[in-house]
Scaffold this motif. Structure first.
Motif, PDB file in Angstrom:
ATOM      1  N   GLY A   5       0.793  -1.212   0.000  1.00 51.59           N
ATOM      2  CA  GLY A   5       0.000   0.000   0.000  1.00 51.59           C
ATOM      3  C   GLY A   5       0.830   1.269   0.000  1.00 51.59           C
ATOM      4  N   GLU A   6       0.181   2.331  -0.404  1.00 48.23           N
ATOM      5  CA  GLU A   6       0.848   3.628  -0.496  1.00 48.23           C
ATOM      6  C   GLU A   6       1.214   4.175   0.883  1.00 48.23           C
ATOM      7  N   PHE A   7       0.372   3.937   1.885  1.00 42.73           N
ATOM      8  CA  PHE A   7       0.658   4.449   3.220  1.00 42.73           C
ATOM      9  C   PHE A   7       1.937   3.827   3.782  1.00 42.73           C
ATOM     10  N   ALA A   8       2.098   2.517   3.606  1.00 41.23           N
ATOM     11  CA  ALA A   8       3.291   1.840   4.118  1.00 41.23           C
ATOM     12  C   ALA A   8       4.551   2.363   3.430  1.00 41.23           C
ATOM     13  N   ILE A   9       4.477   2.601   2.132  1.00 35.89           N
ATOM     14  CA  ILE A   9       5.630   3.134   1.406  1.00 35.89           C
ATOM     15  C   ILE A   9       5.909   4.573   1.847  1.00 35.89           C
ATOM     16  N   ALA A  10       4.861   5.357   2.086  1.00 33.67           N
ATOM     17  CA  ALA A  10       5.043   6.729   2.563  1.00 33.67           C
ATOM     18  C   ALA A  10       5.705   6.740   3.939  1.00 33.67           C
ATOM     19  N   VAL A  11       5.322   5.806   4.813  1.00 39.40           N
ATOM     20  CA  VAL A  11       5.940   5.722   6.141  1.00 39.40           C
ATOM     21  C   VAL A  11       7.420   5.384   6.003  1.00 39.40           C
ATOM     22  N   GLN A  12       7.750   4.430   5.137  1.00 42.74           N
ATOM     23  CA  GLN A  12       9.154   4.070   4.923  1.00 42.74           C
ATOM     24  C   GLN A  12       9.954   5.252   4.375  1.00 42.74           C
ATOM     25  N   ALA A  13       9.368   5.996   3.430  1.00 40.01           N
ATOM     26  CA  ALA A  13      10.049   7.174   2.877  1.00 40.01           C
ATOM     27  C   ALA A  13      10.242   8.239   3.950  1.00 40.01           C
ATOM     28  N   PHE A  14       9.235   8.456   4.786  1.00 34.79           N
ATOM     29  CA  PHE A  14       9.339   9.432   5.874  1.00 34.79           C
ATOM     30  C   PHE A  14      10.458   9.047   6.835  1.00 34.79           C
ATOM     31  N   LEU A  15      10.545   7.764   7.173  1.00 36.64           N
ATOM     32  CA  LEU A  15      11.609   7.305   8.072  1.00 36.64           C
ATOM     33  C   LEU A  15      12.987   7.480   7.441  1.00 36.64           C
ATOM     34  N   ALA A  16      13.105   7.190   6.147  1.00 40.33           N
ATOM     35  CA  ALA A  16      14.392   7.355   5.462  1.00 40.33           C
ATOM     36  C   ALA A  16      14.805   8.827   5.438  1.00 40.33           C
ATOM     37  N   ILE A  17      13.862   9.712   5.136  1.00 37.18           N
ATOM     38  CA  ILE A  17      14.160  11.141   5.115  1.00 37.18           C
ATOM     39  C   ILE A  17      14.544  11.615   6.517  1.00 37.18           C
TER      40      ILE A  17
END
Length: 107
Positions: A5-17
């Motif tokens: 899902g898009e939310f899970a990918i957004a969370v991963q991107a937020f953590l990486a940033i």
């Protein structure tokens, strides 16, 4: 699939940033400040090691969850991560004590 899902990918991107921003802020507070290339090489080394640990933990979590048992992949990931961190800290603590002893003994 682990991330869905898009939310899970957004969370991963937020953590990486968040990780990258934290490293940059830490670098800006260093005194004396290392050159950017040295900082980049050191940070990429740490990032590679953490990424490798992350993927090993995912592989182990998937392998253990596939075996007959009731624990989920997330539970196995958390267990593997906790064990790796706990043993890693113990090993580093012992190494630092040995290192301090060697420096004090063989000045």
């Amino acid at each position: 699939r682990i991330i869905q899902g898009e939310f899970a990918i957004a969370v991963q991107a937020f953590l990486a940033i968040g990780c990258v921003v934290t490293l940059v802020v830490k670098r800006l507070q260093e005194h004396p400040r290392r050159p950017w290339i040295i900082w980049l090489m050191d940070s990429s080394k740490q990032g590679f090691a953490m990424g490798l640990q992350h993927y090993v933990n995912i592989f182990l979590a998937l392998s253990f969850a596939a075996a007959e048992g009731k624990a989920s992949r997330c539970a196995w990931y958390a267990a593997n991560f906790t064990i790796a961190v706990a043993f890693g800290l113990c090993i580093l603590t012992l190494y630092m004590r040995l290192h301090c002893w060697a420096v004090a003994t063989y000045k």
